[in-house]
Design a protein around this motif. Structure first.
Motif, PDB file in Angstrom:
ATOM      1  N   TRP A  88      -6.793  -6.419   4.352  1.00  0.00           N
ATOM      2  CA  TRP A  88      -7.351  -5.362   3.497  1.00  0.00           C
ATOM      3  C   TRP A  88      -8.631  -4.810   4.101  1.00  0.00           C
ATOM      4  CZ3 TRP A  88      -4.447  -2.863   0.369  1.00  0.00           C
ATOM      5  CH2 TRP A  88      -3.349  -3.488  -0.223  1.00  0.00           C
ATOM      6  N   LYS A 119      -8.875   3.446   7.072  1.00  0.00           N
ATOM      7  CA  LYS A 119      -8.895   4.611   6.184  1.00  0.00           C
ATOM      8  C   LYS A 119     -10.256   5.307   6.225  1.00  0.00           C
ATOM      9  CE  LYS A 119      -4.712   4.271   5.130  1.00  0.00           C
ATOM     10  NZ  LYS A 119      -3.779   5.197   5.739  1.00  0.00           N
ATOM     11  N   TYR A 157       3.161  -3.607   4.418  1.00  0.00           N
ATOM     12  CA  TYR A 157       2.636  -3.519   5.776  1.00  0.00           C
ATOM     13  C   TYR A 157       2.075  -4.861   6.213  1.00  0.00           C
ATOM     14  CZ  TYR A 157       2.661   1.550   5.055  1.00  0.00           C
ATOM     15  OH  TYR A 157       3.034   2.835   4.804  1.00  0.00           O
ATOM     16  N   TYR A 197       0.846  -1.186   0.000  1.00  0.00           N
ATOM     17  CA  TYR A 197       0.000   0.000   0.000  1.00  0.00           C
ATOM     18  C   TYR A 197       0.885   1.241   0.000  1.00  0.00           C
ATOM     19  CZ  TYR A 197      -3.550   3.308   1.611  1.00  0.00           C
ATOM     20  OH  TYR A 197      -4.406   4.376   1.724  1.00  0.00           O
ATOM     21  N   GLY A 198       0.652   2.143  -0.941  1.00  0.00           N
ATOM     22  CA  GLY A 198       1.450   3.371  -1.006  1.00  0.00           C
ATOM     23  C   GLY A 198       2.927   3.100  -1.216  1.00  0.00           C
ATOM     24  N   ASN A 199       3.251   2.111  -2.038  1.00  0.00           N
ATOM     25  CA  ASN A 199       4.635   1.739  -2.351  1.00  0.00           C
ATOM     26  C   ASN A 199       5.426   1.204  -1.156  1.00  0.00           C
ATOM     27  OD1 ASN A 199       4.471   2.359  -5.117  1.00  0.00           O
ATOM     28  ND2 ASN A 199       4.823   4.521  -4.676  1.00  0.00           N
ATOM     29  N   LYS A 200       4.714   0.715  -0.140  1.00  0.00           N
ATOM     30  CA  LYS A 200       5.368   0.126   1.033  1.00  0.00           C
ATOM     31  C   LYS A 200       4.650  -1.166   1.396  1.00  0.00           C
ATOM     32  CE  LYS A 200       6.819   4.571   2.863  1.00  0.00           C
ATOM     33  NZ  LYS A 200       6.746   5.514   3.964  1.00  0.00           N
ATOM     34  N   GLU A 204       4.678  -0.995   9.138  1.00  0.00           N
ATOM     35  CA  GLU A 204       5.492  -1.132   7.926  1.00  0.00           C
ATOM     36  C   GLU A 204       6.562  -2.185   8.159  1.00  0.00           C
ATOM     37  OE1 GLU A 204       8.392   1.451   4.963  1.00  0.00           O
ATOM     38  OE2 GLU A 204       7.236   2.503   6.503  1.00  0.00           O
TER      39      GLU A 204
END
Length: 83
Positions: free
Chosen positions: A72, A79, A28, A23-26, A42
């Motif tokens: 997810w 979120k 977790y 998620y968001g290039n990282k 992370e």
């Protein structure tokens, strides 16, 4: 479920691929802190083999209970709560 297996000739902490959220290039995982309380953490990943992913760090994750399925769903709840 977590396991320590020999991966490319070294011991490693591994989790099922379904536990890793990209998620968001990282990467977790959700770590269970207590009943009904989860913390999105992370992680640095290493090798992937037969559906298992090596967790390289942080070391604090190594002794934690990690959510393997439903991550997810937890992320979407987190979120939506923050909006």
């Amino acid at each position: 479920m977590q396991a320590e297996v020999e991966l490319k000739h070294h011991e490693a902490m591994v989790v099922k691929e379904s536990a890793i959220l990209f998620y968001g290039n990282k990467n977790y995982v959700f770590v269970k802190k207590e009943k009904g309380v989860y913390v999105m953490t992370e992680v640095d990943t290493g090798g992937i083999e037969n559906g298992w992913v090596e967790i390289v760090g942080p070391l604090s994750v190594h002794k934690s209970e990690i959510v393997e399925q439903g991550g997810w769903t937890l992320l979407m709840m987190l979120k939506n709560k923050s909006e």
